[in-house]
Design an enzyme around this catalytic site. Sequence first.
Site, PDB file in Angstrom:
ATOM      1  CE  LYS A 151      -0.207   3.728   3.429  1.00 34.19           C
ATOM      2  NZ  LYS A 151      -1.273   4.510   4.542  1.00 34.19           N
ATOM      3  CG  ASP A 205      -3.280   5.991   2.264  1.00 33.37           C
ATOM      4  OD1 ASP A 205      -3.032   4.549   1.927  1.00 33.37           O
ATOM      5  OD2 ASP A 205      -2.456   6.464   3.123  1.00 33.37           O
ATOM      6  CG  ASP A 259      -1.920   1.183   1.234  1.00 35.83           C
ATOM      7  OD1 ASP A 259      -1.909   1.885   0.339  1.00 35.83           O
ATOM      8  OD2 ASP A 259      -2.387   1.473   2.418  1.00 35.83           O
ATOM      9  NE  ARG A 305     -11.710   3.425   4.144  1.00 32.86           N
ATOM     10  CZ  ARG A 305     -11.595   4.456   5.254  1.00 32.86           C
ATOM     11  NH1 ARG A 305     -12.625   5.033   5.239  1.00 32.86           N
ATOM     12  NH2 ARG A 305     -10.689   4.473   5.973  1.00 32.86           N
ATOM     13  CD  GLU A 307      -5.345   0.855   0.664  1.00 32.44           C
ATOM     14  OE1 GLU A 307      -5.454   1.872   1.042  1.00 32.44           O
ATOM     15  OE2 GLU A 307      -4.816  -0.160   1.530  1.00 32.44           O
TER      16      GLU A 307
HETATM   17  N1  BES Z   1      -3.099  -0.015   5.030  1.00 34.86           N
HETATM   18  C1  BES Z   1      -3.473   1.490   5.661  1.00 34.86           C
HETATM   19  C2  BES Z   1      -3.619   1.485   7.180  1.00 34.86           C
HETATM   20  C3  BES Z   1      -2.551   1.029   8.075  1.00 34.86           C
HETATM   21  C4  BES Z   1      -1.786   1.969   8.791  1.00 34.86           C
HETATM   22  C5  BES Z   1      -2.155  -0.199   8.367  1.00 34.86           C
HETATM   23  C6  BES Z   1      -0.768   1.848   9.546  1.00 34.86           C
HETATM   24  C7  BES Z   1      -1.165  -0.633   9.072  1.00 34.86           C
HETATM   25  C8  BES Z   1      -0.238   0.363   9.725  1.00 34.86           C
HETATM   26  C9  BES Z   1      -4.771   1.923   5.364  1.00 34.86           C
HETATM   27  O1  BES Z   1      -5.071   1.595   3.829  1.00 34.86           O
HETATM   28  C10 BES Z   1      -4.837   3.621   5.293  1.00 34.86           C
HETATM   29  O2  BES Z   1      -3.759   4.019   4.586  1.00 34.86           O
HETATM   30  N2  BES Z   1      -5.686   4.091   5.883  1.00 34.86           N
HETATM   31  C11 BES Z   1      -5.565   5.421   5.938  1.00 34.86           C
HETATM   32  C12 BES Z   1      -7.358   5.881   5.857  1.00 34.86           C
HETATM   33  C13 BES Z   1      -7.439   7.372   5.704  1.00 34.86           C
HETATM   34  C14 BES Z   1      -6.756   7.746   4.098  1.00 34.86           C
HETATM   35  C15 BES Z   1      -8.758   7.678   5.756  1.00 34.86           C
HETATM   36  C16 BES Z   1      -5.152   5.782   7.267  1.00 34.86           C
HETATM   37  O3  BES Z   1      -5.251   5.110   8.350  1.00 34.86           O
HETATM   38  O4  BES Z   1      -4.420   6.963   7.528  1.00 34.86           O
HETATM   39 ZN    ZN Z   2      -4.096  -0.307   3.331  1.00 36.39          ZN
HETATM   40 MN    MN Z   3      -4.126   2.898   2.454  1.00 32.14          MN
END
Ligand code: BES
Ligand code: ZN
Ligand code: MN
Length: 502
Positions: free
Chosen positions: A280, A350, A273, A354, A352
């Site tokens: 990110k 990001d 990701d 869901r 993604e």
């Molecule tokens: N895979 C990430 C969540 C994540 C963060 C998993 C740290 C493990 C460690 C997920 O896809 C993500 O990026 N979520 C975002 C959501 C936001 C953009 C609404 C997040 O948590 O910042």
């Molecule tokens: Zn993710």
């Molecule tokens: Mn993500």
Amino acid sequence: MPHTLTVTTAAFPLAPTGTLVIYAGDGAAPAGKGGEIWAATGLDWKKLSSAAGFSGRQGQVLDILAPSGLAADRLLVLGAGKPAEGDNPPANAWADRGGSLAGKLMGLRIAEAAVVLDSAEATPARVAELAAGVRLRHYRFDRYKSQKPKNGESSEPEALAVTLYVTDSKGSEAAIADRTAVVEGTLMARDLVNEPANVLGTEEFAAHAEALAPLGLEVEVLDEKQLRKLGLNALLSVAQGSARPPRLVVMHWNGGGKGTRPVAFVGKGVVFDSGGVSIKPAAGMEDMKGDMGGAAAVTGLMRTLAARKARINAVGVIGLVENMVSGTAMRPGDIVRAMSGTTIEINNTDAEGRLVLADALWYTQSRFKPRFMVDLATLTGAIGVALGQDHAGLFSNDEELAGRLLTAGLATGEKLWRMPMGPAYDKLIESRFADIKNSAGRQAGSITAAQFLARFVNDVPWAHLDIAGTAMGASSSEVNTSWAPGYGVALLDRLVRDNYEA
Ligand code: BES
Ligand code: ZN
Ligand code: MN
């Protein structure tokens, strides 16, 4: 697996050479067979234990070299007392004891040991927990270390052979075999999560699932063309920026009655990701090789159910994609129609996971009409902010399922904490341009993610486990020193075993 470990049980009486391990509880001298062994050394227990400051707490060790009166050339007395305050619940004490044992043996570079477990407490189930702890602690992910530690530098031996001397060897062997099926699922999940994304892409992950067929699992792999035809456009939109093609893998275990509705497990399998166009930050991005921890847990669980021939029908569905940045990647503002017909405004690429789960959940409920669905996903950083590493977030539309999951969490040490849901949170995902949007901003980030998923479960009893805080970056424990602990396999095996098996 580069390292081997054997745990076998043998009946009394035996006079082993090599390293002999006995236990002594809080403030007590070794008892039973251990007491006889100690007596043979002619050593003064009171004097020696107090001189060494040994009180019998778990983790303590008395290391006696070349004891006279015994065939063994080393005698280890390990503390069998209470573990430190605040450790895992009592149910896990025996697994922790096994982990502690393995840690001590590896630390002392002992490759072979005989362990005396003849107390009345050492029931087959507890012996099996201890054996599980040994295996879980022994695990290492070091296949990319070309420089194997040289003699004298390494703190851990390659192989570990542990013989457990128990009173009921038949019963213990059966319990160990059953428990080992769970451990192997957990270790498989660890391997998948630890593996880097250049090695483990979507097709490679699918191949690992297909390789489980000899255990009796039926494995289907849906490719991009099939997914397009079925309309899994939300999942496809995540994959479209990557050179790796998407896959939806369906694993079937048919151990229950013919025609009985299955239980269903659904996993987020984002093999990497990057965040996509909503990229990110660089720091820590390497951790996103583990963004398939949900899919890894589901795959490990299916392996476990097959290996122990669980009397249940179960399906495991994993959505495998890679979230990358490229000229074909989805853009913020894009609107897609999910398989359910719901339109989604992608305001953050990001968010993604869901999108993947929306289609995987809808597909699962419409095809299988399952008794329940549990999804596992490394879904939000926010769940780590809320709960840290000791609990995963539990979201559910069903009180009974939620209660059973909480109980299974306490029993296995893979703990859950229930989070709220409701219309006030659901409102936050309304979109100006589409039915819903995939990101609702900073507040209640884990909850709005769960509200998003809830739109795709169609009233099936459902629970969502946000394992972003627990599936990777684990701090070391008695039973795990790996970055990926394999969270979820033991938990869901326990859920099935205690509540749904015939
Ligand atoms: N895979 C990430 C969540 C994540 C963060 C998993 C740290 C493990 C460690 C997920 O896809 C993500 O990026 N979520 C975002 C959501 C936001 C953009 C609404 C997040 O948590 O910042
Ligand atoms: Zn993710
Ligand atoms: Mn993500």
